[in-house]
Design a protein around this motif. Structure first.
Motif, PDB file in Angstrom:
ATOM      1  N   ALA B 235      73.950  -4.500   9.911  1.00 18.20           N
ATOM      2  CA  ALA B 235      73.616  -5.602   9.002  1.00 18.20           C
ATOM      3  C   ALA B 235      72.244  -5.380   8.382  1.00 18.20           C
ATOM      4  O   ALA B 235      72.016  -5.707   7.207  1.00 18.20           O
ATOM      5  CB  ALA B 235      73.656  -6.935   9.750  1.00 18.20           C
ATOM      6  N   ALA B 236      71.322  -4.795   9.158  1.00 13.98           N
ATOM      7  CA  ALA B 236      69.996  -4.499   8.605  1.00 13.98           C
ATOM      8  C   ALA B 236      70.118  -3.551   7.418  1.00 13.98           C
ATOM      9  O   ALA B 236      69.423  -3.705   6.404  1.00 13.98           O
ATOM     10  CB  ALA B 236      69.096  -3.903   9.685  1.00 13.98           C
ATOM     11  N   GLU B 255      60.993  -2.721   8.069  1.00 10.59           N
ATOM     12  CA  GLU B 255      60.742  -2.261   9.432  1.00 10.59           C
ATOM     13  C   GLU B 255      61.680  -2.955  10.416  1.00 10.59           C
ATOM     14  O   GLU B 255      61.707  -4.181  10.509  1.00 10.59           O
ATOM     15  CB  GLU B 255      59.295  -2.574   9.825  1.00 10.59           C
ATOM     16  N   LEU B 256      62.412  -2.162  11.152  1.00  6.74           N
ATOM     17  CA  LEU B 256      63.323  -2.697  12.163  1.00  6.74           C
ATOM     18  C   LEU B 256      62.539  -3.083  13.426  1.00  6.74           C
ATOM     19  O   LEU B 256      61.675  -2.335  13.884  1.00  6.74           O
ATOM     20  CB  LEU B 256      64.360  -1.630  12.518  1.00  6.74           C
ATOM     21  N   ILE B 257      62.844  -4.261  13.953  1.00  5.82           N
ATOM     22  CA  ILE B 257      62.219  -4.715  15.198  1.00  5.82           C
ATOM     23  C   ILE B 257      63.322  -4.972  16.220  1.00  5.82           C
ATOM     24  O   ILE B 257      64.321  -5.627  15.917  1.00  5.82           O
ATOM     25  CB  ILE B 257      61.375  -5.988  14.953  1.00  5.82           C
ATOM     26  N   ASN B 258      63.133  -4.438  17.389  1.00  7.19           N
ATOM     27  CA  ASN B 258      64.134  -4.550  18.449  1.00  7.19           C
ATOM     28  C   ASN B 258      63.711  -5.635  19.443  1.00  7.19           C
ATOM     29  O   ASN B 258      62.519  -5.816  19.719  1.00  7.19           O
ATOM     30  CB  ASN B 258      64.219  -3.175  19.147  1.00  7.19           C
ATOM     31  N   VAL B 284      64.158  -7.749  11.080  1.00  5.29           N
ATOM     32  CA  VAL B 284      63.578  -6.820  10.119  1.00  5.29           C
ATOM     33  C   VAL B 284      62.363  -7.470   9.482  1.00  5.29           C
ATOM     34  O   VAL B 284      62.421  -8.627   9.066  1.00  5.29           O
ATOM     35  CB  VAL B 284      64.593  -6.460   9.011  1.00  5.29           C
ATOM     36  N   LEU B 285      61.273  -6.724   9.437  1.00  7.46           N
ATOM     37  CA  LEU B 285      60.123  -7.176   8.666  1.00  7.46           C
ATOM     38  C   LEU B 285      60.255  -6.573   7.273  1.00  7.46           C
ATOM     39  O   LEU B 285      60.356  -5.355   7.120  1.00  7.46           O
ATOM     40  CB  LEU B 285      58.823  -6.722   9.333  1.00  7.46           C
ATOM     41  N   ILE B 286      60.286  -7.446   6.264  1.00 10.01           N
ATOM     42  CA  ILE B 286      60.461  -6.993   4.876  1.00 10.01           C
ATOM     43  C   ILE B 286      59.227  -7.373   4.089  1.00 10.01           C
ATOM     44  O   ILE B 286      58.751  -8.505   4.189  1.00 10.01           O
ATOM     45  CB  ILE B 286      61.663  -7.687   4.197  1.00 10.01           C
ATOM     46  N   GLU B 287      58.745  -6.426   3.300  1.00  5.87           N
ATOM     47  CA  GLU B 287      57.667  -6.789   2.383  1.00  5.87           C
ATOM     48  C   GLU B 287      58.074  -6.408   0.966  1.00  5.87           C
ATOM     49  O   GLU B 287      58.534  -5.301   0.715  1.00  5.87           O
ATOM     50  CB  GLU B 287      56.359  -6.104   2.760  1.00  5.87           C
ATOM     51  N   PHE B 288      57.903  -7.343   0.057  1.00  4.29           N
ATOM     52  CA  PHE B 288      58.081  -7.084  -1.372  1.00  4.29           C
ATOM     53  C   PHE B 288      56.699  -7.029  -2.019  1.00  4.29           C
ATOM     54  O   PHE B 288      55.859  -7.903  -1.769  1.00  4.29           O
ATOM     55  CB  PHE B 288      58.866  -8.225  -2.054  1.00  4.29           C
ATOM     56  N   GLY B 289      56.468  -6.004  -2.821  1.00  5.65           N
ATOM     57  CA  GLY B 289      55.259  -5.936  -3.644  1.00  5.65           C
ATOM     58  C   GLY B 289      55.713  -5.880  -5.087  1.00  5.65           C
ATOM     59  O   GLY B 289      56.234  -4.856  -5.523  1.00  5.65           O
ATOM     60  N   LEU B 290      55.541  -6.971  -5.815  1.00  3.39           N
ATOM     61  CA  LEU B 290      56.231  -7.078  -7.107  1.00  3.39           C
ATOM     62  C   LEU B 290      55.264  -7.111  -8.274  1.00  3.39           C
ATOM     63  O   LEU B 290      54.082  -7.433  -8.125  1.00  3.39           O
ATOM     64  CB  LEU B 290      57.117  -8.320  -7.108  1.00  3.39           C
ATOM     65  N   SER B 291      55.799  -6.788  -9.433  1.00  2.00           N
ATOM     66  CA  SER B 291      54.981  -6.821 -10.632  1.00  2.00           C
ATOM     67  C   SER B 291      54.844  -8.256 -11.103  1.00  2.00           C
ATOM     68  O   SER B 291      55.456  -9.177 -10.565  1.00  2.00           O
ATOM     69  CB  SER B 291      55.580  -5.910 -11.700  1.00  2.00           C
ATOM     70  N   SER B 292      54.025  -8.441 -12.138  1.00  2.25           N
ATOM     71  CA  SER B 292      53.490  -9.763 -12.421  1.00  2.25           C
ATOM     72  C   SER B 292      54.537 -10.823 -12.760  1.00  2.25           C
ATOM     73  O   SER B 292      54.318 -11.997 -12.500  1.00  2.25           O
ATOM     74  CB  SER B 292      52.463  -9.676 -13.542  1.00  2.25           C
ATOM     75  N   GLY B 293      55.679 -10.432 -13.288  1.00  2.02           N
ATOM     76  CA  GLY B 293      56.637 -11.456 -13.699  1.00  2.02           C
ATOM     77  C   GLY B 293      57.414 -12.087 -12.557  1.00  2.02           C
ATOM     78  O   GLY B 293      58.152 -13.047 -12.771  1.00  2.02           O
TER      79      GLY B 293
END
Lengths: 470, 470
Positions: B235-236, B255-258, B284-293
């Motif tokens: 599922a991850a 990042e998968l965390i068990n 799961v630790l998810i990070e989004f780094g997005l552009s300005s819009g």
């Protein structure tokens, strides 16, 4: 060590070792190359069915001290695929090895044989709902093995990188005839020296790539395309910075267009529709490929407004339909065709540190003006620092009138490139065309390391003799 | 060829050649490594001021047939920086060569000397309004030359690639003492073999990197971080695909965390705040780094909603503040600390083709269960296919009780990794720790090509003897 020719005796030896259909008469097309500068020697042509046969061919050539020219789609622009002199070679064409061995959409990976045609791989990826981003003019006939061997670039390098950046692993036959099974689908693998990147860009001089594990990307949810008129190349760079701030990796293309190229279109391809009334001296074709939350047209409008405010653009046209997008791209893609019709005195595939491009364009103009009444069309992949820098005769004159100037112009341009820390071959490679230039301009320590590696991996010197290292 | 020790006579010879401050007594820290597996031999320590001195040192060592260990920050995890046996080496530490030679924001390029500390380079880039994306636990003391020599990975590989992908060019001293001036700022340069990628990841066995031209990236306009609970590793992976469809390159971390890791935190670091009431087996630790819009929180919410609909997530927490973001990252970053406190029987830095990870986790569990009552913490850079796969004693027992099992567990895990086309060293390298494993698992044609290259470039065998190739 002197090589032997791939002659009748060698052909007879191969005929004993291989099924009948592996050996073929050398059709003329294998001896030509797109620019017509060289004519290859015939020798013997082999069309192996699989990697084992490639390995057997390489061993047979090694035993007989016969040179090998690996043959992909034949679209290379630096003569890596034709051996015009010395002992005739064994041509090994990968054209029968075209299989896609696997597509792994979850991994964004595709494994394909080296003879697969680039456009077919793009189509196979699309069918799996993915993008294989390598895209270049010859994609309808170029084969992926050749693309990798020359580390091909093309239109999407800015966002997705060149062929090397799109490859996770290789299967290859090394010059000693051993098969390296390096078809990794891994994103991270730190187990020893990077043979992959050594074979990529070696132009067949260190082995024959037989298959590759390739990176795929998500298909951008929406594309938007614009042409914006800029007051100068420096302004074009500012526009690039503004675009990066705004959409980061979302810039799929950033192509510089020179007024000279547009005038060439008017001159020889008047049917190509031009978007502006006048002929802007500098403009940029920009493409955004954005993820689902963003509207590319709106983002391009926003970029244009910000750039206008800062005086970075003067005019612009944002495609409002698929047809308009296509039309803008046609403009860009017809420029090389117009160049060919005009006929250049000297053409260069160069790169320059991006921030030095405005200075290079200025100094290049001075240098070339000092050599004669030439016209310059400097255009191309600005976002990568890669210019196609082509020098033409004045209007009404023919390139033939300036034939003696070709080496002079070439030398002057390459000297300037070298002085400005640029590269004399940004994306086409060295092949035979630039082998002397490599000797002249390459770092001496690098050259001697290259020779040491070549001797170590190919002590008999059978792999594509005369290409890259002379 | 046998090497000589870096003894008093050799030190005296160097003292004649170099200013007094170049040679230093070997402080104990140069002989230790983070895991305490090896103790290096003292030999002689040199702290050159510049590349010319590095070249002179290499030539002097070559003349005297003395082995060299290039020394960066000393943070490597595979013992590449310590030579525990054989003739004592000359240690060349780059710690005085820390200068940023130039930053080119328009080009997204920074040129820095090899001794620069990674965190300092991140700061220098930030000061210029850019991101240098390489980021790893040891960044406060690791030096960029070592990061490149080991092709370091870390937290941002998914989006920006590993150290190799972040390097445009190198300056290096080759084993013959020649300086290769390859500090290219070019994005495209197809002039000959790729020495850069050969030296990157060679762990100092083919030369000493003295400076590098590094890629910068725009700083994402906004960051968003979440932890999402998933029913399974499979599922991850589905969640990763959904995220890619939505924001493409905008995923900065995945990042998968068990659950085992979270239980370890409860056991030994109870002050670390855990986001969920129960202990989810997989998150799961998810990070989004997005552009300005785009608003990353909104995008994460949208992802969560889509994933919930498909049964791909069960629960989730989206950070609403910088403090919450920090807290989520702390959770992830404290897991290795908890691992150390528990004490592993065997730990592995492996990668697996991404789509095979669920199967690997299942089969790994069976394999390890067959060897003893072990606990497994499998976590890490799922988006890269890179797991830190660590095996621990049962609760209440000590690793010392299972010391004899370490090689057995290691062998069993690596055999499974190899069978599933994975890598036994995803990001840490080979060094001395895995030199025998490389012999066992590497492709034979690759190994012999590696040996040929090593002999060709370092015929005396002076560069980091005993690392990588044994």
């Amino acid at each position: 060590m002197d090589l032997n020719p791939a002659d009748a005796r060698f052909a007879a030896r191969l005929a004993e070792l291989f099924p009948e259909d592996v050996l073929r008469p050398v059709a003329p097309r294998y001896l030509e190359e797109p620019r017509g500068r060289w004519h290859g020697q015939a020798g013997v042509l082999a069309l192996p069915h699989d990697t084992t046969q490639v390995a057997q061919l390489v061993r047979a050539a090694g035993d007989a001290r016969v040179g090998i020219v690996p043959y992909g789609g034949g679209t290379g622009l630096v003569g890596g695929q034709v051996k015009p002199d010395g002992p005739a070679p064994l041509l090994i064409s990968l054209e029968r090895m075209t299989r896609v061995r696997g597509i792994y959409p979850t991994e964004n990976v595709m494994v394909a044989e080296a003879g697969a045609i680039l456009a077919d791989l793009q189509a196979a990826a699309a069918e799996a709902g993915r993008l294989f981003p390598l895209s270049l003019a010859a994609e309808g006939s170029a084969r992926i093995g050749g693309n990798l061997s020359t580390n091909a670039g093309g239109l999407n390098v800015l966002r997705y990188g060149n062929a090397r950046d799109l490859c996770l692993g290789l299967e290859a036959v090394l010059p000693n005839g051993e098969i390296w099974n390096g078809l990794s689908r891994l994103r991270k693998d730190n187990t020893g020296y990077d043979l992959r990147d050594l074979l990529i860009g070696a132009e067949g001089t260190l082995g024959i790539i037989t298959a590759a594990s390739l990176k795929l990307a998500p298909i951008p949810a929406a594309l938007g395309t614009a042409i914006m008129v800029v007051p100068s190349p420096a302004a074009a760079l500012e526009l690039l910075s503004l675009a990066r701030e705004q959409v980061a990796e979302g810039i799929s293309a950033f192509e510089l267009i020179n007024g000279e190229g547009l005038r060439f279109l008017t001159e020889v391809l008047p049917d190509v529709r031009q978007p502006f009334d006048g002929t802007p001296e500098w403009s940029v074709l920009i493409e955004f490929g954005l993820s689902s939350g963003l509207n590319p047209q709106e983002q391009l409008e926003h970029l244009f407004a910000r750039a206008l405010e800062r005086g970075v653009v003067r005019d612009g046209l944002i495609a409002q339909s698929q047809a308009q997008r296509h039309e803008l791209w046609m403009l860009r893609e017809q420029i090389p065709a117009a160049n060919r019709l005009i006929g250049s005195v000297s053409s260069h595939d160069i790169s320059i540190p991006i921030s030095s491009i405005p200075e290079f364009i200025m100094r290049g103009r001075e240098v070339v003006a000092g050599l004669g009444p030439f016209r310059i069309n400097a255009f191309g992949h600005l976002g990568d620092g890669n210019l196609h820098y082509n020098v033409f005769p004045p209007k009404g004159r023919d390139r033939a009138d300036f034939a003696t100037m070709t080496p002079v112009v070439k030398r002057a341009v390459h000297d300037l490139v070298d002085e400005m820390d640029g590269s004399i071959s940004a994306e086409h490679g060295i092949g035979r065309l630039k082998a002397d230039d490599l000797q002249r301009y390459a770092d001496p320590a690098k050259l001697s390391a290259m020779r040491a590696i070549k001797s170590a991996l190919d002590p008999l010197g059978i792999m594509n003799p005369g290409a890259v290292l002379v």
